[in-house]
Write an enzyme that holds these catalytic residues in place. Structure first.
Site, short mmCIF file in Angstrom:
data_model
loop_
_atom_site.label_atom_id
_atom_site.label_comp_id
_atom_site.label_asym_id
_atom_site.label_seq_id
_atom_site.Cartn_x
_atom_site.Cartn_y
_atom_site.Cartn_z
N CYS A 2 0.51 -1.16 0.21
CA CYS A 2 0.04 0.01 0.10
C CYS A 2 0.67 1.18 -0.54
O CYS A 2 2.25 1.43 0.07
CB CYS A 2 -0.80 0.11 1.04
SG CYS A 2 -2.51 -1.30 1.05
N LEU A 50 -3.07 -2.58 -1.90
CA LEU A 50 -3.00 -3.54 -2.20
C LEU A 50 -3.65 -3.95 -1.35
O LEU A 50 -3.05 -4.80 0.14
CB LEU A 50 -1.20 -4.00 -1.95
CG LEU A 50 -0.40 -4.83 -1.86
CD1 LEU A 50 -0.43 -5.89 -3.64
CD2 LEU A 50 0.31 -5.38 -1.63
N ASN A 75 -1.18 2.20 6.02
CA ASN A 75 -0.08 1.11 4.96
C ASN A 75 -0.02 0.34 5.87
O ASN A 75 0.92 0.67 7.06
CB ASN A 75 1.16 2.11 4.51
CG ASN A 75 2.13 0.96 4.14
OD1 ASN A 75 2.09 -0.04 3.82
ND2 ASN A 75 3.25 1.27 4.01
N GLY A 76 0.38 -1.41 6.19
CA GLY A 76 0.94 -2.35 7.23
C GLY A 76 -0.29 -3.16 6.84
O GLY A 76 -1.16 -3.10 6.08
N GLU A 77 -0.47 -3.80 8.20
CA GLU A 77 -1.22 -5.00 8.24
C GLU A 77 -0.84 -4.40 9.85
O GLU A 77 0.07 -4.79 10.81
CB GLU A 77 -0.36 -6.39 8.53
CG GLU A 77 -1.40 -7.78 8.71
CD GLU A 77 -0.84 -8.62 7.98
OE1 GLU A 77 -1.48 -9.87 8.36
OE2 GLU A 77 0.38 -9.07 7.04
N ASP A 101 -7.92 -4.53 8.85
CA ASP A 101 -7.56 -4.55 9.61
C ASP A 101 -8.12 -3.28 9.94
O ASP A 101 -8.36 -2.28 10.92
CB ASP A 101 -6.28 -4.93 10.31
CG ASP A 101 -5.45 -4.54 8.97
OD1 ASP A 101 -5.96 -4.22 7.84
OD2 ASP A 101 -4.45 -5.43 9.25
#
Length: 224
Positions: A2, A50, A75-77, A101
């Site tokens: 992302c 993404l 951006n991330g998880e 999330d």
């Protein structure tokens, strides 16, 4: 992976400018693109997606909380988002629309506030959050700084991004920082919170910046 970008203040921002900023980092998120514009505050967010969790449009960003108070780009998880989601459900939080999330993040901020919510996240992330009620922008980076998040000013605007290419949409590329360049040649990276561009820095790992106005310095909070 992302990509996130945002701008606040300066000349009037419009969707075309934000879309251009997102296009410049499309390599970070080829599955979708979105923008958010708060015209009354002259603030805008952009996101290159993404899609990994919740592939539907319910996972698209920028995303706004159920009450409409908070909007974020992420951006991330967040690895523990299902545990947080279950806890939020038990405490009476509004029903979730999707399974991302990002939605869990917004619900946590709405229930617990930015500081407590961020302290409970287990993951890697760069986040921009706009609090409509307080007129406050929060820029948040994960505990180890695994996700990049740059912030500085271009033509009177406060600009943040996870990819330096998108900054160019807001004006001519800033001058190169010679101290950062020297560090790069010495260490093969730009260390700490330095940035290769003059006038820009990285949000430091394990901190979040809170801005009450685009032309003011932020309050910096270390959460870990």
């Amino acid at each position: 992976m992302c990509g996130i970008v945002g701008s606040w203040g300066g000349e009037r921002i419009d969707e075309a400018l934000l879309e251009d900023a997102v296009r410049r980092m499309r390599h970070r998120g080829p599955d979708g693109a979105g923008v958010f514009l708060d015209a009354s505050s002259n603030l805008g967010f952009g996101h290159a997606r993404l899609a990994i969790q919740d592939l539907s449009e319910r996972g698209a960003q920028p995303m706004t909380s159920s009450s409409g108070r908070y909007t974020c780009v992420f951006n991330g998880e967040i690895y523990n988002h299902l545990d947080l989601r279950n806890e939020l459900g038990r405490s009476g939080a509004p029903a979730f629309r999707g399974t991302s999330d990002t939605e869990t993040l917004l619900a946590a901020i709405e229930a617990w506030g930015v500081k407590e919510a961020v302290g409970r996240l287990d993951g890697m992330f760069a986040i921009g959050v706009w609090d409509t009620k307080r007129g406050e922008l929060h820029l948040i980076r994960d505990r180890l700084g695994l996700k990049p998040l740059y912030v500085g000013r271009v033509n009177g605007r406060l600009v943040f991004a996870s990819d330096l290419a998108s900054i160019h949409a807001f004006g001519a590329p800033p001058a190169v920082s010679f101290s950062a360049l020297a560090a790069y040649f010495r260490y093969a990276c730009v260390p700490g919170n330095e940035c290769i561009y003059e006038g820009f820095t990285k949000v430091e790992a394990a901190t979040f910046h809170s801005y009450r106005a685009p032309n003011q310095e932020p309050a910096i909070h270390r959460y870990w």
